[in-house]
Design an enzyme around this catalytic site. Structure first.
Site, PDB file in Angstrom:
ATOM      1  N   LYS A 112      42.822  54.309  43.784  1.00 31.33           N
ATOM      2  CA  LYS A 112      44.597  53.210  43.642  1.00 31.33           C
ATOM      3  C   LYS A 112      45.195  54.748  43.901  1.00 31.33           C
ATOM      4  CE  LYS A 112      42.719  49.902  42.013  1.00 31.33           C
ATOM      5  NZ  LYS A 112      42.707  48.443  42.479  1.00 31.33           N
TER       6      LYS A 112
HETATM    7  C1  PLP Z   1      37.830  51.494  39.187  1.00 33.11           C
HETATM    8  C2  PLP Z   1      37.289  50.406  40.335  1.00 33.11           C
HETATM    9  N1  PLP Z   1      36.666  50.223  41.165  1.00 33.11           N
HETATM   10  C3  PLP Z   1      36.271  49.106  42.438  1.00 33.11           C
HETATM   11  C4  PLP Z   1      37.510  48.162  42.332  1.00 33.11           C
HETATM   12  C5  PLP Z   1      38.016  47.526  43.071  1.00 33.11           C
HETATM   13  O1  PLP Z   1      38.237  47.102  44.171  1.00 33.11           O
HETATM   14  P1  PLP Z   1      39.077  45.794  45.112  1.00 33.11           P
HETATM   15  O2  PLP Z   1      39.711  45.354  44.459  1.00 33.11           O
HETATM   16  O3  PLP Z   1      40.084  46.757  46.186  1.00 33.11           O
HETATM   17  O4  PLP Z   1      37.870  45.456  45.619  1.00 33.11           O
HETATM   18  C6  PLP Z   1      38.738  48.376  40.993  1.00 33.11           C
HETATM   19  C7  PLP Z   1      39.690  47.803  40.983  1.00 33.11           C
HETATM   20  O5  PLP Z   1      41.120  47.161  41.945  1.00 33.11           O
HETATM   21  C8  PLP Z   1      38.983  49.589  40.642  1.00 33.11           C
HETATM   22  O6  PLP Z   1      39.609  49.583  39.919  1.00 33.11           O
HETATM   23  N1  LIG Z   2      41.371  46.544  39.868  1.00 36.76           N
HETATM   24  C1  LIG Z   2      42.253  46.682  39.906  1.00 36.76           C
HETATM   25  C2  LIG Z   2      43.245  45.415  39.819  1.00 36.76           C
HETATM   26  C3  LIG Z   2      44.169  44.988  40.676  1.00 36.76           C
HETATM   27  O1  LIG Z   2      43.666  45.552  42.187  1.00 36.76           O
HETATM   28  P1  LIG Z   2      44.635  45.771  42.957  1.00 36.76           P
HETATM   29  O2  LIG Z   2      43.590  46.935  44.198  1.00 36.76           O
HETATM   30  O3  LIG Z   2      45.611  44.603  43.880  1.00 36.76           O
HETATM   31  O4  LIG Z   2      45.746  46.077  42.827  1.00 36.76           O
HETATM   32  C4  LIG Z   2      42.929  47.298  38.647  1.00 36.76           C
HETATM   33  O5  LIG Z   2      42.607  48.447  38.665  1.00 36.76           O
HETATM   34  O6  LIG Z   2      43.781  47.119  38.364  1.00 36.76           O
END
Ligand code: PLP
Ligand SMILES: N[C@@H](CCOP(=O)(O)O)C(=O)O
Length: 461
Positions: A112
């Site tokens: 993120k």
């Molecule tokens: C460690 C981790 N892996 C994978 C994901 C999944 O990613 P996305 O929500 O973009 O599919 C998340 C949260 O979004 C995450 O925090």
């Molecule tokens: N897995 C995410 C959930 C939120 O997803 P986002 O990519 O739409 O912000 C988290 O860890 O908060």
């Protein structure tokens, strides 16, 4: 570049407006009206660029006209300056043609940071130009929250409220959020699950009267700028293993479908991608829809990979928009039906999804087994989300001469329970977090009630 809503009823907006709007006024998600497309020859010339210079190349067409080039370059350089590896997103080889893309080298140890370190700076720039302020309401299953807080906490233009599901994130994840004691940062633990938190965020966009005139913004991947920044590392990692002269494949631990949607965009922009593998935990709606055309909601399981404990996967709507010929009214109708109950896709839309994605589901037992086996054979410690990605990669990989890159979305130190259950030693917290367990926490525990959450926000802005 203009951006249009997946539901077809909101006005087309420029980048700056989309950045601040978050969700479209018709409840849809913004996507670019057209995508830039690059030839293999042009992509090949990017191979020697630094991550920062590549990031500028890839993202510039999306922001041009709204952000000056020099200011954008500075933001990119500042955003990635705090990453703890010179190449920002390093690759580690763990088998023949098998690669791990380490996306956890930023300040909060999850992928993120790539988008949220930039998003905070972009918002600050646009808000300072417009002399406006924004109230951010975000939902997290653990990682977005701390990355968003880290990206926004120093802003004089932003107040940030983050909802996390009470007792459903790891202790490290919770403390990364709740130990940030700044005047503009508010953490709320909601007695519900991530889908409840995300639902409250979306409902708050639909009716913002609780804000008494203030403006609402988003840090979740409903915000287009999040996706844009995540496209870059598909290019950087593919280039490092020989693309565009050869194809590459990716496996992506998936929840809200933002990260893998960025991979799909990279492919549409010209990156030769063979497979995009959607890796899910037991909360498998995306695996079910891809493999069986079953988009029914089931109750949300608590797993060892809490960040992926998501059933209502926001960004899937962006893919469905393409799968339905970019017809907003069809998506409007489809999402209304999905919100009321179960839906399946038309044969044509389902074929589109299956042409672009493979999928696999991994349970907690297998997740621990993978962490343990990989550690024994390579001494490399995976986090549970990455372990799911790797197992899905191995199960779905069609052509072993094509490099398979698994996205390592978080550092294992954030998930000690899974590491311990896999029989591995929990790593040390990095230097900048070493006193995390001694720091004072501050957060509000609220019932699973939109009114309560909105009243709290309204009282504190
Ligand atoms: C460690 C981790 N892996 C994978 C994901 C999944 O990613 P996305 O929500 O973009 O599919 C998340 C949260 O979004 C995450 O925090
Ligand atoms: N897995 C995410 C959930 C939120 O997803 P986002 O990519 O739409 O912000 C988290 O860890 O908060």
């Amino acid at each position: 570049m203009k951006y249009i809503s997946t539901r077809g009823k909101a006005p087309a907006l420029s980048f700056g407006d989309v950045l601040l709007a978050g969700l479209a006024s018709d409840g849809g998600l913004y996507v670019p009206e057209t995508l830039p497309n690059y030839s293999k020859e042009e992509i090949a010339t990017w191979a020697s660029l630094s991550y920062q210079d590549l990031a500028f190349k890839v993202m510039w067409p999306f922001v041009e006209g709204d952000i000056p080039a020099d200011a954008f370059k500075t933001m990119i350089n500042d955003a990635y300056a705090s990453f703890n590896h010179a190449s920002v997103a390093p690759m580690v080889q763990i088998g023949n043609n098998e690669w791990i893309l380490e996306l956890f080298r930023g300040p909060t140890l999850a992928f993120k940071d790539f988008a949220l370190q930039l998003l905070g700076r972009l918002m600050d720039y646009v808000l300072s130009e417009r002399k406006e302020k924004l109230v951010i309401l975000g939902a997290t299953s653990g990682d977005t929250g701390s990355a968003a807080i880290e990206g926004c906490r120093h802003s004089e233009y932003l107040d940030i409220f983050i909802l996390h599901p009470y007792e459903r994130v790891s202790e490290v994840q919770r403390r990364q959020m709740t130990t940030v004691i700044d005047d503009n940062v508010f953490n709320i633990a909601v007695k519900g699950n991530f889908d409840d938190c995300q639902g409250m965020v979306k409902s708050s966009f639909a009716d913002q009267s609780f804000l008494k005139g203030a403006k609402l913004g988003a840090v979740n991947s409903i915000n287009w700028a999040r996706i844009m920044a995540q496209v870059v590392y598909y290019f950087s990692s593919a280039l490092s293993v020989g693309a565009p002269h050869r194809e590459v494949s990716f496996s992506v631990p998936t929840g809200n479908f933002g990260d893998i949607f960025a991979g799909y965009l990279a492919k549409k922009m010209g990156l030769p991608i063979d497979q995009l593998v959607v890796a899910t935990n037991q909360n498998d709606i995306l695996h079910r829809v891809i493999s069986e055309n079953d988009m029914s909601r089931k109750s949300l399981n608590v797993t060892l990979s809490p960040s992926m404990d998501i059933m209502v996967s926001s960004n899937f709507e962006r893919l469905l928009f393409d799968a339905h010929g970019r017809d907003g009214s069809t998506i409007d109708d489809l999402m209304a039906r999905f919100n009321k109950g179960d839906v399946s896709l038309t044969d044509q839309a389902w074929s589109f999804v299956r042409e672009n994605f493979d999928s696999y589901k991994v349970d907690d037992t297998k997740t621990c087994e993978v962490i343990s086996d990989v550690f024994k054979s390579t001494q490399y410690l995976l986090d549970p989300h990455t372990a799911i990605g790797l197992e899905a990669a191995r199960q779905c990989w069609k052509n072993k001469s094509v490099p398979m890159i698994t996205l390592a979305t978080a550092h294992p130190v954030k998930f000690p329970e899974a590491v311990e259950k896999a029989g591995c030693q929990i790593p040390m917290l990095p230097e900048h977090m070493k006193d995390l367990f001694e720091r004072k926490e501050s957060y509000e525990v609220l019932d699973n009630s939109l009114d309560d959450v909105q009243a709290f926000v309204s009282k504190n802005i």
